[in-house]
Design an enzyme around this catalytic site. Structure first.
Site, PDB file in Angstrom:
ATOM      1  CG  ASP A 144      -2.355   0.385   0.834  1.00  0.00           C
ATOM      2  OD1 ASP A 144      -2.716   0.206  -0.342  1.00  0.00           O
ATOM      3  OD2 ASP A 144      -3.095   0.871   1.693  1.00  0.00           O
ATOM      4  CG  ASP A 486     -11.400  -7.820  10.616  1.00  0.00           C
ATOM      5  OD1 ASP A 486     -12.037  -6.811  11.002  1.00  0.00           O
ATOM      6  OD2 ASP A 486     -10.428  -8.266  11.241  1.00  0.00           O
TER       7      ASP A 486
END
Length: 780
Positions: A144, A486
């Protein structure tokens, strides 16, 4: 997707413990009765004549509210005890390798300064070395930050894999993380005395040392080149399939099958929202769809290496079950850590209670790493037809690419939908739209040269604006703007009809995955802020489990999810109350609990001991020592008054629009002093002042209150029968958190509490006690 095994034997079995279930439910009933008596006692107090009350009403309102909050969060947690189940798998019963489905592995990293590159590459190599057909395995690394060192290290990892993978396969190596394997002093391999094995191992180890040295040198060079040139938050997309034609490391005539390895760095521009890890995973989902498009995905944190190479086959034991597979979204494995000390003072080895408990209802929580998930489930459509627009669009796509343009146009016309609406839903990429078929027949690209067209398409899919103005951007599970992406993704999936399974390692199996735990207070509590903020953010959103869940899933299942999302908020408030108000009124001789001779004193004592004994029973049942129970109690209190408070405030401020969402990466780099203190079982208090000052202040308040309360009872005519409850509460807080006193007074090492922190806390303590005495005298 999967076909059943030719064998009539089951691929897995699910079993529970009836005795444990009976104990859990009996305890819940008795504890509930005690709580009912407590509530009756508190409520009846407020109906007494204000002139004859033994205590002022204001502090009792706070204490009673705290007792209600703790009772409520305890009630929600009973969902875990209702029907916990455990599973055993038989991967040896799976069909032949030719029938196994392809798997894409997603690994996310963001900052080599906090996540060491060598460690990330070890995770990557362990995934490449899984005991699974290499032509059906594709490994994607999301960088990232777009760092050059990460890309260079992946190229070096590919070169080393040509030595490492054949070695693991030839000698059936179990530990397939090279750093862990080569750091062991004792080799228990069956062929450890075989000359061929010794020679091959030494050769592979030399290549590993060369690999590490090349990465280290490249890292130093990249730091000089990247300085003042690049920006982790502002860079173009970069997609590279790692491959080369070199025959280095191969014997004559040998062909080494290596999984597809892909480097992905999505585009990041300062004005655009990037959605943290959720955005990175979303990008991986799209890029992998046009390159390999495997029907199953393994998600790994960058420090969570594959410790058991058979984990993929274990997961397939569920995905191949013809009864379970159609509704099964993911198989979750536990998080375990390789660097846990004997004392585990930071309670990193979490006692897994919630996951088996939820598994007995509809399935465990998605835990961010160590799970095998269906791509179909991750595309955010309901398992039940007609329950969402994404599902309908998938039906149209399937028709379009199976019966042709005319057939799809006819169906689209009948449904008053045009083909352009598909692009409105999934973006402008034709290749991506084509990939979202349920049959996933796209051939794996391993061993073939990837066309420039596909790579260009992948870069488009990795652009920061691809999701803008699309239904995909609004409805995809991983795009919800939540730090706990998540937890939220798994919850929404299960509300849409999907189920999940939890597989903990049995006594005969090694942990499937091992990661790196925090080894100092600062990183422990910083990580806790991120988790707390993410969970509370969900709890106060439209996806709040108690509101969003019951119409879509069972109430017990919603209770379990609600407990996880609310515990940072519903623990921090009561614990701050109990750590300050009862001690303050103890110091001033004002009772807040029944006196010893009152029958209701037994009720309060029973609830207190019941909670402790139930927790102790869970710890001992899991095979852990009493020390584990003490550590969990201590860390629970420390986190509640620090990171859970700050995380809850962060989520509330974000909800009010007063703060933007943030994501603090956990630092995986620890110096030698930190590691040594951790191994010795000593807290490293070299942490932010906002963490340490509250802890020291609370300890000083309780110490002063116990000393002053006992002095009052012994020499000023105080009634110890009325104050015993408050004395016991403060003594319990002091005993459980003696490490704070030790860090202030006894220790002289680098990890002690700094003197200026102790002085600042002492000042806060004096101010609090003075204001508390004034308020107490004015109320009573």
């Amino acid at each position: 997707m999967a076909s059943s095994s030719s064998s009539s034997l089951p691929l897995h079995i699910c079993h529970g413990n009836k005795l444990t279930t009976i104990i859990n439910r009996s305890h819940a009933v008795l504890h509930s009765i005690a709580i009912a008596f407590l509530i009756h006692y508190r409520v009846s107090f407020f109906f007494q004549d204000p002139k004859t009350r033994a205590a002022p009403a204001v502090p009792l309102v706070f204490v009673f509210a705290s007792e209600l909050l703790l009772s409520f969060i305890w009630f929600l947690g009973r969902a875990y005890d209702w029907n916990p189940v455990y599973r055993t798998v038989f991967p040896e019963r799976l069909p032949s390798d030719e029938k196994l489905p392809p798997i894409d592995v997603f690994i996310c990293t963001t900052d080599p300064n906090k996540e060491p590159t060598i460690g990330v590459m070890n995770t990557l190599l362990s995934a490449m070395a899984l005991d699974y057909p290499p032509d059906k395995l594709s490994v994607y690394l999301s960088d990232d930050g777009g760092y050059a060192i990460t890309l260079h290290a992946m190229r070096e990892a590919w070169r080393f894999a040509k030595f490492w993978l054949p070695f693991c396969r030839r000698f059936d190596i179990e530990t397939r993380c090279p750093d862990v394997y080569f750091s062991r002093t004792n080799d228990h391999h069956p062929e450890s005395k075989n000359s061929d094995f010794i020679e091959e191992k030494q050769k592979t180890k030399e290549q590993y040392e060369l690999f590490k040295e090349r990465v280290r040198r490249a890292g130093e060079e990249c730091k000089l080149k990247d300085k003042d040139v690049r920006s982790a938050s502002n860079h173009p997309s970069c997609i590279e399939v790692i491959q080369e034609d070199s025959k280095e490391g191969l014997q004559e005539g040998e062909i080494t099958e290596i999984p597809l390895l892909v480097y992905v760095s999505r585009e990041k521009r300062t004005p655009h929202l990037h959605h943290f890890k959720a955005g990175a995973v979303n990008t991986l989902l799209r890029v992998s769809a046009v390159l390999s498009n495997s029907p199953y995905i393994l998600m790994l944190d960058c420090d969570m290496y594959c410790n058991d190479p058979t984990s993929a086959r274990q997961a397939m034991c569920f995905h191949f079950d013809p009864q379970m597979s159609p509704s099964l979204a993911f198989v979750q494995f536990p998080q375990a850590f390789h660097n846990i000390s004997e004392n585990d003072i930071y309670d990193s080895e979490l006692l897994q209670i919630a996951w088996p408990g939820l598994d007995g209802l509809k399935g465990p929580v998605l835990s961010g790493t160590n799970f095998y998930i269906k791509r179909e489930a991750l595309c955010c459509h309901s398992i039940q037809k007609g329950m969402g627009p994404i599902h309908f669009f998938l039906d149209i796509i399937h028709i379009y690419f199976t019966i042709g343009v005319q057939g799809s146009y006819y169906c689209a016309k009948q449904a008053d939908i045009e083909l352009r609406e598909l692009k409105d839903s999934f973006g402008p990429s034709n290749e991506f739209i084509k990939s979202i078929q349920r049959d996933y027949n796209k051939p794996n690209l391993n061993g073939d040269e990837v066309s420039n067209m596909l790579l260009k398409e992948a870069k488009v899919l990795a652009s920061c604006s691809y999701e803008n103005h699309t239904k995909w951007g609004k409805e995809a599970s991983f795009l919800y703007d939540a730090v706990a992406e998540d937890y939220l993704t798994g919850f929404v999936m299960q509300c849409n009809g999907w189920t999940s399974a939890y597989v903990a390692p049995s006594s005969t199996r090694r942990p499937q995955f091992l990661g790196t735990s925090t080894t100092n207070v600062n990183e422990l509590l910083t990580q806790g802020i991120r988790w707390g903020a993410g969970l509370v953010d969900v709890a106060i959103s439209r996806f709040s489990p108690l509101l969003y869940g019951p119409p879509r899933t069972s109430f017990l299942h919603s209770m379990g999810y609600a407990e996880l999302s609310l515990f940072p908020l519903l623990y921090c408030l009561p614990l701050w109350c109990f750590a300050t108000i009862p001690p303050l009124y103890l110091l001033n001789g004002v009772p807040l609990y029944p006196e010893v001779s009152d029958p209701y004193f037994s009720v309060f004592l029973l609830i207190f001991l019941s909670s402790l004994s139930k927790h102790l029973h869970e710890v001992l049942k899991s095979g852990r020592p009493i020390r584990k129970w003490i550590n969990e109690q201590r860390i629970w209190m420390i986190k509640s008054v620090t990171c859970h408070l700050y995380g809850s405030l962060d989520a509330i401020l974000k909800k009010l629009g007063l703060r933007k969402a943030s994501f603090m990466t956990t630092n995986k780099v620890a110096d030698d002093d930190q590691i040594e203190l951790y191994r010795e079982g000593k807290f490293d208090f070299r942490a932010s002042t906002i963490f340490i000052v509250p802890l020291v202040t609370i300890m000083l308040v309780n110490l002063a209150s116990v000393a002053g309360g006992i002095w009052r009872m012994l020499f000023m005519g105080g009634d110890w029968k009325k104050m015993l409850g408050q004395v016991l509460l403060s003594v319990y807080i002091i005993v459980m958190n003696y490490v704070v006193i030790e860090g202030m007074v006894i220790r002289r090492d680098k990890g002690r509490i700094p003197l200026h922190v102790s002085v600042l806390s002492f000042v806060f303590c004096l101010i609090f006690l003075l204001l508390g005495s004034l308020i107490s005298n004015s109320l009573f």
